[in-house]
Design a protein around this motif. Structure first.
Motif, PDB file in Angstrom:
ATOM      1  N   ASP A  62       0.841  -1.201   0.000  1.00 40.55           N
ATOM      2  CA  ASP A  62       0.000   0.000   0.000  1.00 40.55           C
ATOM      3  C   ASP A  62       0.877   1.253   0.000  1.00 40.55           C
ATOM      4  O   ASP A  62       0.611   2.213  -0.722  1.00 40.55           O
ATOM      5  N   ASP A  63       1.941   1.239   0.790  1.00 39.11           N
ATOM      6  CA  ASP A  63       2.862   2.377   0.819  1.00 39.11           C
ATOM      7  C   ASP A  63       3.549   2.558  -0.530  1.00 39.11           C
ATOM      8  O   ASP A  63       3.792   3.685  -0.966  1.00 39.11           O
ATOM      9  N   LEU A  64       3.860   1.456  -1.196  1.00 36.48           N
ATOM     10  CA  LEU A  64       4.594   1.517  -2.469  1.00 36.48           C
ATOM     11  C   LEU A  64       3.729   2.060  -3.600  1.00 36.48           C
ATOM     12  O   LEU A  64       4.152   2.943  -4.352  1.00 36.48           O
ATOM     13  N   CYS A  65       2.507   1.552  -3.725  1.00 32.41           N
ATOM     14  CA  CYS A  65       1.761   1.932  -4.928  1.00 32.41           C
ATOM     15  C   CYS A  65       0.262   2.120  -4.703  1.00 32.41           C
ATOM     16  O   CYS A  65      -0.474   2.364  -5.662  1.00 32.41           O
ATOM     17  N   GLY A  66      -0.203   2.070  -3.476  1.00 32.55           N
ATOM     18  CA  GLY A  66      -1.615   2.332  -3.213  1.00 32.55           C
ATOM     19  C   GLY A  66      -2.466   1.126  -3.582  1.00 32.55           C
ATOM     20  O   GLY A  66      -2.353   0.598  -4.688  1.00 32.55           O
ATOM     21  N   ILE A  67      -3.321   0.701  -2.669  1.00 33.21           N
ATOM     22  CA  ILE A  67      -4.172  -0.463  -2.928  1.00 33.21           C
ATOM     23  C   ILE A  67      -5.597   0.000  -3.191  1.00 33.21           C
ATOM     24  O   ILE A  67      -6.168   0.746  -2.404  1.00 33.21           O
ATOM     25  N   LYS A  68      -6.166  -0.461  -4.336  1.00 32.78           N
ATOM     26  CA  LYS A  68      -7.567  -0.182  -4.645  1.00 32.78           C
ATOM     27  C   LYS A  68      -8.462  -1.228  -3.986  1.00 32.78           C
ATOM     28  O   LYS A  68      -9.471  -0.905  -3.368  1.00 32.78           O
ATOM     29  N   LYS A  69      -8.088  -2.471  -4.153  1.00 32.48           N
ATOM     30  CA  LYS A  69      -8.920  -3.550  -3.616  1.00 32.48           C
ATOM     31  C   LYS A  69      -8.086  -4.809  -3.458  1.00 32.48           C
ATOM     32  O   LYS A  69      -7.278  -5.132  -4.322  1.00 32.48           O
ATOM     33  N   VAL A  70      -8.325  -5.504  -2.353  1.00 37.04           N
ATOM     34  CA  VAL A  70      -7.651  -6.775  -2.113  1.00 37.04           C
ATOM     35  C   VAL A  70      -8.676  -7.900  -2.124  1.00 37.04           C
ATOM     36  O   VAL A  70      -9.723  -7.800  -1.479  1.00 37.04           O
ATOM     37  N   ARG A  71      -8.363  -8.972  -2.869  1.00 38.23           N
ATOM     38  CA  ARG A  71      -9.085 -10.241  -2.753  1.00 38.23           C
ATOM     39  C   ARG A  71      -8.085 -11.260  -2.219  1.00 38.23           C
ATOM     40  O   ARG A  71      -6.963 -11.329  -2.725  1.00 38.23           O
ATOM     41  N   ALA A  72      -8.490 -12.010  -1.224  1.00 36.26           N
ATOM     42  CA  ALA A  72      -7.561 -13.008  -0.676  1.00 36.26           C
ATOM     43  C   ALA A  72      -8.298 -14.290  -0.353  1.00 36.26           C
ATOM     44  O   ALA A  72      -9.412 -14.259   0.163  1.00 36.26           O
ATOM     45  N   VAL A  73      -7.677 -15.406  -0.712  1.00 40.42           N
ATOM     46  CA  VAL A  73      -8.207 -16.726  -0.349  1.00 40.42           C
ATOM     47  C   VAL A  73      -7.227 -17.344   0.638  1.00 40.42           C
ATOM     48  O   VAL A  73      -6.050 -17.529   0.328  1.00 40.42           O
ATOM     49  N   MET A  74      -7.750 -17.639   1.832  1.00 41.48           N
ATOM     50  CA  MET A  74      -6.928 -18.083   2.942  1.00 41.48           C
ATOM     51  C   MET A  74      -7.091 -19.590   3.114  1.00 41.48           C
ATOM     52  O   MET A  74      -8.170 -20.054   3.494  1.00 41.48           O
ATOM     53  N   VAL A  75      -6.020 -20.316   2.843  1.00 40.45           N
ATOM     54  CA  VAL A  75      -6.046 -21.778   2.993  1.00 40.45           C
ATOM     55  C   VAL A  75      -5.395 -22.089   4.341  1.00 40.45           C
ATOM     56  O   VAL A  75      -4.180 -21.996   4.499  1.00 40.45           O
ATOM     57  N   ARG A  76      -6.234 -22.422   5.301  1.00 34.67           N
ATOM     58  CA  ARG A  76      -5.765 -22.483   6.698  1.00 34.67           C
ATOM     59  C   ARG A  76      -5.450 -23.910   7.143  1.00 34.67           C
ATOM     60  O   ARG A  76      -6.142 -24.849   6.777  1.00 34.67           O
ATOM     61  N   ARG A  77      -4.442 -24.042   7.975  1.00 36.41           N
ATOM     62  CA  ARG A  77      -4.116 -25.344   8.565  1.00 36.41           C
ATOM     63  C   ARG A  77      -5.285 -25.762   9.460  1.00 36.41           C
ATOM     64  O   ARG A  77      -5.858 -24.936  10.162  1.00 36.41           O
ATOM     65  N   GLY A  78      -5.616 -27.057   9.431  1.00 34.17           N
ATOM     66  CA  GLY A  78      -6.749 -27.528  10.222  1.00 34.17           C
ATOM     67  C   GLY A  78      -6.497 -27.479  11.712  1.00 34.17           C
ATOM     68  O   GLY A  78      -7.399 -27.151  12.494  1.00 34.17           O
ATOM     69  N   ALA A  79      -5.279 -27.780  12.133  1.00 33.89           N
ATOM     70  CA  ALA A  79      -4.943 -27.804  13.553  1.00 33.89           C
ATOM     71  C   ALA A  79      -3.467 -27.509  13.726  1.00 33.89           C
ATOM     72  O   ALA A  79      -2.688 -27.623  12.782  1.00 33.89           O
ATOM     73  N   ASP A  80      -3.077 -27.100  14.940  1.00 37.06           N
ATOM     74  CA  ASP A  80      -1.662 -26.955  15.255  1.00 37.06           C
ATOM     75  C   ASP A  80      -1.053 -28.349  15.427  1.00 37.06           C
ATOM     76  O   ASP A  80      -1.780 -29.325  15.663  1.00 37.06           O
ATOM     77  N   PRO A  81       0.281 -28.448  15.349  1.00 34.43           N
ATOM     78  CA  PRO A  81       0.919 -29.774  15.395  1.00 34.43           C
ATOM     79  C   PRO A  81       0.531 -30.608  16.620  1.00 34.43           C
ATOM     80  O   PRO A  81       0.405 -31.823  16.523  1.00 34.43           O
ATOM     81  N   GLY A  82       0.319 -29.977  17.751  1.00 31.15           N
ATOM     82  CA  GLY A  82       0.013 -30.735  18.960  1.00 31.15           C
ATOM     83  C   GLY A  82      -1.466 -31.009  19.193  1.00 31.15           C
ATOM     84  O   GLY A  82      -1.831 -31.653  20.188  1.00 31.15           O
ATOM     85  N   GLN A  83      -2.315 -30.515  18.311  1.00 35.14           N
ATOM     86  CA  GLN A  83      -3.760 -30.687  18.520  1.00 35.14           C
ATOM     87  C   GLN A  83      -4.244 -31.969  17.850  1.00 35.14           C
ATOM     88  O   GLN A  83      -4.416 -32.014  16.632  1.00 35.14           O
ATOM     89  N   VAL A  84      -4.517 -32.988  18.639  1.00 29.96           N
ATOM     90  CA  VAL A  84      -4.897 -34.284  18.059  1.00 29.96           C
ATOM     91  C   VAL A  84      -6.404 -34.467  17.938  1.00 29.96           C
ATOM     92  O   VAL A  84      -6.856 -35.430  17.346  1.00 29.96           O
ATOM     93  N   LYS A  85      -7.171 -33.566  18.493  1.00 29.11           N
ATOM     94  CA  LYS A  85      -8.625 -33.765  18.472  1.00 29.11           C
ATOM     95  C   LYS A  85      -9.339 -32.981  17.384  1.00 29.11           C
ATOM     96  O   LYS A  85     -10.551 -33.060  17.245  1.00 29.11           O
ATOM     97  N   LYS A  86      -8.585 -32.183  16.629  1.00 28.67           N
ATOM     98  CA  LYS A  86      -9.204 -31.381  15.582  1.00 28.67           C
ATOM     99  C   LYS A  86      -8.986 -31.993  14.207  1.00 28.67           C
ATOM    100  O   LYS A  86      -8.013 -32.709  13.980  1.00 28.67           O
ATOM    101  N   GLY A  87      -9.868 -31.690  13.269  1.00 22.83           N
ATOM    102  CA  GLY A  87      -9.738 -32.142  11.895  1.00 22.83           C
ATOM    103  C   GLY A  87      -9.561 -30.962  10.980  1.00 22.83           C
ATOM    104  O   GLY A  87      -9.279 -29.868  11.457  1.00 22.83           O
ATOM    105  N   PRO A  88      -9.725 -31.124   9.695  1.00 19.81           N
ATOM    106  CA  PRO A  88     -10.076 -32.375   9.016  1.00 19.81           C
ATOM    107  C   PRO A  88      -8.870 -33.273   8.772  1.00 19.81           C
ATOM    108  O   PRO A  88      -7.738 -32.802   8.717  1.00 19.81           O
TER     109      PRO A  88
END
Lengths: 338, 338
Positions: free
Chosen positions: B153-179
């Motif tokens: 934004d500082d470099l060239c100004g942002i008009k609009k951002v689209r972002a697709v966030m591919v998130r980890r299902g669980a932290d390494p120590g979390q054994v009860k979460k999926g998928p």
């Protein structure tokens, strides 16, 4: 009744064989295998005449006790068209043989557009394959994009598509591929090849795609951002997609909140191999913001292109001029929704 | 030397404790645990005075043979500020206690903006937390978006951002979460909360986000599509991100083609817990097309917000007015690149 051969009775080939078999205007006269594995055994059990694609490997089939009708050279003489479902890159080599033998050939999305020369999707460019000799049915991901983008384009005109494709790392039976625990930008460059591939069947579409691999085997998932010429209501989009053949809407809040739950639904449908030929769109994900349509969809990578292969046979063999009639006929025979 | 308490010595809390401990202008006077698990034992082994956050559970700690200095009520009296790293939603409840006791509190991104009232990122709005009593450090994903979007934004100004966030299902120590084997639109609606969350620290940014969960534990992955006011060259973007603190560029063709390989790189850096505090941007993914910037990045969800917590302490306790000086000081003490 047209005679169809399937070269390569693997993931796509075995499904195409079954889909052709349930049509009333075409039949399978033979399928090929290179290796005498359980799929070769099952081709025989399922009543498909089996031919060896690599004649020099006949001894391996004898050793395995799998009886064959002959070699691919015998099959060549019997078919009106060969549906080539061999691994990526082999199809283009086979095309030279088909040319020599004077038989038509359909190829899968793993082949390069430049190698085959013409690509196909039932909804976008059926008529352009009329009487053609060599045609490529676009890949599962490209087919998935076309299935929903075409009706949206018809509804309100598309200015630009941005799509992020979250791809399954491997098919359920592939034990040698990864990733097991990673997200892999694939390619790590932008754009991915999917946008240009859509343009091989939706010639004027402005589309840019990014793609990755993730550790799952069940389906690909697409995130669509579609700038529109005219702005529809959300209900208009829902109605349009509900009326589109080979597209199904799923609701996360009715228990279909993931690719795993959608494939569980497919298993309840009782189809062979629990396939989902339809593109699954999450109904709740459909939204319009600042003149732009957003939605998420999932693609059963092993099966969505199968009905397109059937339609492509009809176009290339000049069996049915009207794409809608072919689509309806294919769907009815295969038990496809919509 | 300011006195800092950490309420909740878990995934974030233990890292904040270590990060504060290596600064020369603040120290940890105590950490709390609710359960006498191995993390509680290790807090003691690491020399942190341990306090029980739920006084009625003192017996459990005695049974486990873990000696404590007292209860959280004792710790309240000793701190200039409490960094609350308790699970989502608990922080907002704790804020009422801090208010009663007259102590300042920092909260994590799991708390709602409305509950805490003010949010923080070191690069976007450091000064707005000057002297504040209750501030929320935005989540790992939001921090990741800010780290790269602010310099762009500082470099060239942002008009609009689209972002697709591919998130980890669980932290390494979390054994009860999926998928375990699915892609989960999360939420199955568009937009996800990430866009509005960025706007709590980049107030005027036009941003829309889509999010999913996938079966991995290592990092989140973001796909960014940024429409710009003025169009930079790819090299300008690369130079800008290379010069940005807490951002690192990785090259897929040098062996860093996935989140797993990036975390393997981090392990070679020899930091505690093999953390990667920096945002990892894939250099090859940076492209400009039709006036729009595209790139892919990865976020180590367990650690990227930790340096921001340190800077936030300095702003709230009025220890350093210049954000750049705080960032540099924090980085130097923690061995952070850039």
């Amino acid at each position: 009744m047209k005679s169809v051969g399937v070269n390569g009775y693997g993931t796509i080939g075995k499904r195409v064989a079954d889909a052709v078999s349930c049509q009333d205007d075409m039949k399978i006269v033979g399928v090929t295998k290179r290796t005498p594995d359980f799929e070769a055994q099952m081709a025989v059990q399922n009543g498909y005449p089996l031919y060896i694609s690599a004649p020099e490997r006949e001894g391996l089939f004898e050793e395995a006790g799998i009886s064959v009708k002959g070699t691919i050279n015998d099959l060549h003489d019997m078919v009106d068209i060969m549906v080539d479902c061999t691994p990526e890159g082999i199809g283009a080599q086979n095309m030279e043989v088909y040319k020599e033998k004077g038989i038509k050939g359909i190829f899968q999305g793993g082949e390069k557009q430049e190698a085959i020369g013409h690509s196909f999707n039932s909804f976008t460019n059926f008529k352009d394959a009329w009487g053609a000799d060599y045609v490529r049915v676009v890949s599962c991901n490209t087919t998935g994009l076309c299935r929903t983008l075409k009706p949206i384009d018809d509804l309100c005109g598309i200015k630009k598509v941005r799509a992020v494709m979250v791809r399954r790392g491997a098919d359920p039976g592939q034990v040698k591929k990864g990733p097991i625990n990673a997200i892999v930008p694939n390619p790590p460059t932008v754009p991915s090849h999917h946008g240009p591939d859509v343009q091989t069947v939706m010639y004027d579409l402005n589309i840019i795609t990014m793609a990755l691999l993730v550790p799952t085997t069940l389906m690909h998932q697409h995130n669509l951002m579609v700038e529109l010429e005219s702005v529809p209501s959300i209900d208009e989009v829902i109605d349009t997609l509900e009326a589109t053949p080979r597209v199904m809407l799923f609701e996360a809040n009715r228990g279909a909140g993931s690719t795993a739950e959608i494939m569980e639904y497919a298993r309840e449908m009782g189809r062979p191999r629990s396939d989902l030929f339809e593109i699954a769109v999450w109904k709740e994900s459909i939204n319009v913001d600042e003149g732009e349509l957003f939605y998420m969809q999932a693609i059963h990578q092993e099966s969505d292109v199968v009905p397109e292969n059937v339609d492509c046979i009809r176009a290339m063999l000049e069996m049915e001029e009207d794409p809608d009639k072919s689509i309806t006929k294919t769907n009815k025979a295969m038990g496809i929704v919509g």
